[in-house]
Design a protein around this motif. Sequence first.
Motif, short mmCIF file in Angstrom:
data_model
loop_
_atom_site.label_atom_id
_atom_site.label_comp_id
_atom_site.label_asym_id
_atom_site.label_seq_id
_atom_site.Cartn_x
_atom_site.Cartn_y
_atom_site.Cartn_z
N LEU A 1 39.00 52.46 45.53
CA LEU A 1 37.81 52.24 44.71
C LEU A 1 36.71 51.78 45.66
CD1 LEU A 1 39.29 50.22 41.70
CD2 LEU A 1 39.16 52.69 41.99
N LYS A 2 35.48 51.89 45.19
CA LYS A 2 34.39 51.57 46.09
C LYS A 2 34.29 50.07 46.32
CE LYS A 2 30.97 54.64 45.15
NZ LYS A 2 29.66 54.87 44.54
N TYR A 3 34.54 49.32 45.26
CA TYR A 3 34.35 47.87 45.33
C TYR A 3 35.65 47.15 45.08
CZ TYR A 3 29.75 49.81 44.48
OH TYR A 3 28.62 50.57 44.56
N GLN A 4 35.49 45.86 45.15
CA GLN A 4 36.64 45.03 44.82
C GLN A 4 36.99 45.21 43.35
OE1 GLN A 4 34.98 41.37 46.13
NE2 GLN A 4 36.07 41.46 48.07
N ALA A 5 38.25 44.99 43.03
CA ALA A 5 38.67 45.26 41.65
C ALA A 5 39.85 44.39 41.29
CB ALA A 5 39.04 46.72 41.50
N ARG A 6 39.98 44.17 40.01
CA ARG A 6 41.06 43.31 39.53
C ARG A 6 41.97 44.02 38.54
NH1 ARG A 6 41.30 37.67 39.89
NH2 ARG A 6 39.68 36.86 41.25
N CYS A 7 41.42 45.02 37.79
CA CYS A 7 42.23 45.48 36.67
C CYS A 7 42.48 46.98 36.70
CB CYS A 7 41.60 45.07 35.36
SG CYS A 7 39.81 45.18 35.39
N ILE A 8 43.68 47.31 36.36
CA ILE A 8 44.10 48.69 36.25
C ILE A 8 44.94 48.80 34.99
CG2 ILE A 8 46.15 48.39 37.68
CD1 ILE A 8 45.48 51.25 38.78
N SER B 1 54.87 45.60 50.69
CA SER B 1 53.96 44.66 51.35
C SER B 1 52.81 45.36 52.05
CB SER B 1 54.76 43.81 52.35
OG SER B 1 55.43 44.65 53.22
N ASP B 2 52.62 46.60 51.76
CA ASP B 2 51.59 47.33 52.48
C ASP B 2 50.23 47.13 51.82
OD1 ASP B 2 50.50 48.89 54.39
OD2 ASP B 2 50.99 50.78 53.43
N TYR B 3 49.83 45.90 51.66
CA TYR B 3 48.55 45.61 51.04
C TYR B 3 47.78 44.68 51.95
CZ TYR B 3 50.95 47.35 46.91
OH TYR B 3 51.65 48.11 46.03
N GLU B 4 46.46 44.75 51.81
CA GLU B 4 45.62 43.93 52.67
C GLU B 4 45.14 42.68 51.96
OE1 GLU B 4 45.05 44.54 55.82
OE2 GLU B 4 46.20 46.39 55.80
N ASP B 5 45.18 42.70 50.65
CA ASP B 5 44.60 41.57 49.93
C ASP B 5 45.45 41.25 48.70
OD1 ASP B 5 42.85 39.60 49.21
OD2 ASP B 5 41.08 40.81 49.64
N SER B 6 45.05 40.21 48.03
CA SER B 6 45.77 39.79 46.83
C SER B 6 45.78 40.91 45.81
CB SER B 6 45.07 38.58 46.21
OG SER B 6 44.92 37.59 47.17
N ALA C 1 51.48 51.54 39.21
CA ALA C 1 50.25 51.52 39.99
C ALA C 1 49.87 50.07 40.23
CB ALA C 1 49.14 52.22 39.22
N SER C 2 49.44 49.79 41.44
CA SER C 2 49.03 48.43 41.76
C SER C 2 47.61 48.48 42.33
CB SER C 2 49.98 47.82 42.79
OG SER C 2 50.11 48.68 43.88
N LEU C 3 46.90 47.41 42.10
CA LEU C 3 45.51 47.38 42.55
C LEU C 3 45.27 46.08 43.27
CD1 LEU C 3 42.61 48.43 42.50
CD2 LEU C 3 42.36 47.44 40.24
N SER C 4 44.95 46.18 44.55
CA SER C 4 44.66 44.96 45.29
C SER C 4 43.16 44.69 45.25
CB SER C 4 45.18 45.06 46.73
OG SER C 4 44.70 46.22 47.34
N TYR C 5 42.81 43.48 45.58
CA TYR C 5 41.43 43.02 45.41
C TYR C 5 40.45 43.85 46.22
CZ TYR C 5 37.74 39.51 44.76
OH TYR C 5 36.60 38.86 44.42
N ASP C 6 40.90 44.41 47.32
CA ASP C 6 39.99 45.20 48.14
C ASP C 6 39.74 46.58 47.54
OD1 ASP C 6 42.44 46.25 48.55
OD2 ASP C 6 42.56 45.79 50.68
N GLY C 7 40.24 46.82 46.34
CA GLY C 7 39.93 48.04 45.65
C GLY C 7 40.86 49.20 45.95
#
Lengths: 761, 350
Positions: B12-19, B310-315, B330-336
């Motif tokens: 995603l272009k921006y940070q995000a919290r919900c999917i 664990s292949d994520y960069e952010d929360s 599907a998982s969505l980390s804060y960095d989008g």
Amino acid sequence: MGSDGDGDAPLLDDKAKRMRDLLSSFYAPNPSMLSHSPTASSKHSTPDDINSSSFDPNHYMNILVNNSNLEGLLKRHVDMAAEIKNLDTDLQMLVYENYNKFISATDTIKRMKSNILGMEGNMEYLLEKIMSVQSRSDSVNTSLFEKREHIEKLHRTCNLLRKVQFIYDLPDRLGKCIKSEAYADAVRFYTGAMPIFKAYGDSSFHDCKRASDEAIAIIVKNLQEKLFSDSEPIQVRAEAALLLKQLDFPVDNLKTKLLERLEHSLRDIQLKPEEIKNASPSAREVAILEFVEAIHAFRVIFPDSETQLVKIAKGLITRDFVITEEYVTTRICAADLLGVLRVIWNESLLMDEVLQDSALSDHFLEGAKAAVKLYVESAFSQLLLDISDCLLKILKRDETEEYSLETALDASTKLALQGGRNLLLDVCKILDDDSGIIDKLREPIIDWVQEGLQDFFRQLEDQFQSFSGKNNSSATQIHGLTEAAAFAGLVLVLAQLSAFIEQTAIPKINEELAVSFSAGPYEYGPAFVPGEISRKFRSAGDKFLQQYINIRTQRISLLQKKRFATPKWVKHKEPREVHMFVDLFLQELKVIVNEVKQVLPQDMRKHRRSNASSASSKSNSFREEKLLHRSNTQRARSQLLETHLAKLFKQKVEIFTKVEHTQESVVMTIVKLSLKSLQEFVRLQTFNRSGFQQIQLDMQFLRTPLREIVEDEAAMDFLLDEVIVAATERCLDPIPLESPILDKLIQAKLAKSLEENTSSS
Amino acid sequence: MQGASSGIGYGLKYQARCISDVKADTDHTTFLAGTLSLKEENEVHLIRLSSSGTELFCEGLFSHPNEIWDLVSCPFDQRIFSTVYSNGETYGAAIWQIPELYGELNSPQLEKITSLDGHAGKIKCILWWPSGRHDKLISIDEENLYLWSLDASKKTAQIQSQDSAGMPHKISGGAWDPHDVNSVAATFESSLQLWDVRAMGKTISIECSHVRSVDYHPKRKHVLVTAEHESGIHIWDLRKPKVPIQELPGHTHWTWIVKCNPEYDGVILSAGTDSTVNLWLVSLGNDDVSTESQTESPTHWVDPLINTYSDYEDSIYGLTWSSREPWIFASLSYDGRVVVESVKPFISKK
């Protein structure tokens, strides 16, 4: 049977068969029956059978001639001629024998006839003589009869008189006997007179009986006295008992009474283990000797009382052991136990000498086994209790009384190791004892120790778990603040203690164990398995450490939550000073550092730190530069890209590494978790410029004091930056404070805290 | 536990919290994700997994007026979804419809069906009626619960009933019981509170601290899973609300969200601020409510954690199972970054 008979028939040889047939034919009532008899079966009754009555020579001849060749006929002829000759000879012999017998019979008859003559006369003469003898003897008998009657009567009277005389004399005689203490004679006399007294005592000899009974009563009394008096020689007492028995006196009562006395005397011989330490021969020993003497006497007096005596003796030993077991539970050392055991052992040996078949040593062994087992068990449980007490003191500590974690840890580690080793040494002393008391107990003791150790550590671990489980996650809510803090300390001490036990205590104790308690065959229980226990404690230690970190971070998290929930961040006022929350946070950290320093060891690998710091300074400057740059440019889009890029180039800071049992690791973990939480809290808010600046200021201020605390400055700086980045992202207007203002505010805060420090100290 | 090389990414272009999983789309595996950007124009992405299952592509991109804090796809209409949004100061909630010919439009606008006005505080989430086509909705803010009746054709929504939490703590989220549509669970700082929707009254309360996320077990009645900040994941049986029937250690930092698999019993997914997604397998076999007569195997002694992604960069704040292909999440980390993973290799083993 029938089949047997059939089988036998052909076996009979021809001659016997023929004889039988002949006999039966002779005795048979009529010859016609013969044809039906089994012996004369159809095959015999044919006319061609030479032995049958219906034998027809012509027919036989015809058959023979028809059936046989010449040679066979000739052979048959020869056979037959021989048979006929044989039969002739038999016949002649029979005739001759019979004749012989007849002649000898005739001779005998002839001799009898001549001898029988003249016998009648002799017999008549004899009869006459016998008759005359009989008449003479009758006359003598009648003439002497009267006198003899008289003599017999006189004799009976005389006997009677003598008896009467004896009975009348009896009281006097008894009196004399009493005087001369010849009780045996007296008893003999009295028992002799007993039948008469029984028959006539109520009538003619009334007085006499009364008098002698009185005498006997005296005798009985004297005898009893003798029996009960310990001063009399045993022989006399035994005799007295025997006499009393002869007098039908209820000796059993006396026996029970004596036994009671014996038991009573035992009651005074209480085992007092405390006194055994004073090596002087105690009163008890004397008493025991007396008791043994008494037993000996008793056994001589009442030979049939062995079982009861054994029972008493066993009772004594059992009671001793009961006392010993009580004693054992009151923290004694092995020497004391051995002393007590030795006393009881001697006692049982003494009694064993007196009572042969008592199996007292077995009884002792059993008792000693139980006592030693109890000793080992109670020693372990005592140790467990000590350690628990020591740990629980942490919870109970007051504000005033300074019972630091360090002391608690010191004490408990000492207890765990030294206590364990002392215990083993103590038990070793028992094993080394060469007095032969515990010879048979050696193997069980080893097994008990092994089992005890295993159980001990297991229980210790359980205890730890139950301590740590006392307050779980809701600790901060249920208990007061100080108590919760104390609990955290306890958990930390538990963690370190577990690690200590795993790394130091268990190997050392195991060494000790291997030296003195090389395990035999494990009959009595499971052996000590150091590997299993170590594993248990390792996982427990990790768990406690994690729990400690959790408790601590939870408290910090609570602080942070309050901090972020209260103000309206969107309408925040311009930052004037570093927020008070930072102080609270640092204070909390200080407490943690203090606790951790007391309990956990330092990390030995110091060099890691220098490496990390050099790396951090580099990345730090990079980040600050970037931050500045970012704040100037307002394009969030590129900002994000930049963050990503920066992350790509920067080595990924491992925030969540495994915790180690070192001061640095634990503090670092807590700081990392707290800062991460801070970041998350920030992300949930929206800030105006001032709110953002406040965060920036707070974080900037945190940098210096945190640097003193943490080991991995790079990670700390990274996380602080992350918080600021998060705030930037969540800020509507992210313009950071100018660095001079920032510096000024920080300096002001530093000065203020310095002032507070000096004024407080 | 290796990182997820199998994961399919989408940025995603921006940070995000919900999917959110688009449940109503039965032909494709589709997800909706909304961005969280204070200053930029936020977007809602309609993301579709290619039929080969190897690629994620953007099926639709719609601009959304404010940053999105919660997004749920309507369970019966794939074009409808709800969002909770904020402009930084105030919160709002609305029901949106994806325009029909969105593929042909250049920058398609979302059609706002209605906004759920009336909230004063921070709106936390919107819950759709858990099963089937229904007009009921629940919206939850920090202090109140609202039951809405939605009329999509008339583009109106009316408050049917409302209840305030009446607690010192604030509500942090909620879930609607799929087994008993009259029951709604809401999470508080120190407890989990159940409401009866008919009377709008509180029923059961469970003591647990810092609950962040709650999810009902889709197959078993009475069972629900909570994620707590510090103390991990707890599994509860509502009939025995005193103690959890099972505890899982959770994450190194906060456990943010927890999701039960819609098909496979005992498969639970959790995500946290330690930038990992954990896949758990718990055995709940001894539950008498279990509909299938599965035999109890001694699996509850094995580590319930089957895998860590664990292949994520952010929360990671966003997490959802696909209801069409229940082995996919599907998982969505804060960095989008949206990452779609398949748990098939771990489930087929069992």
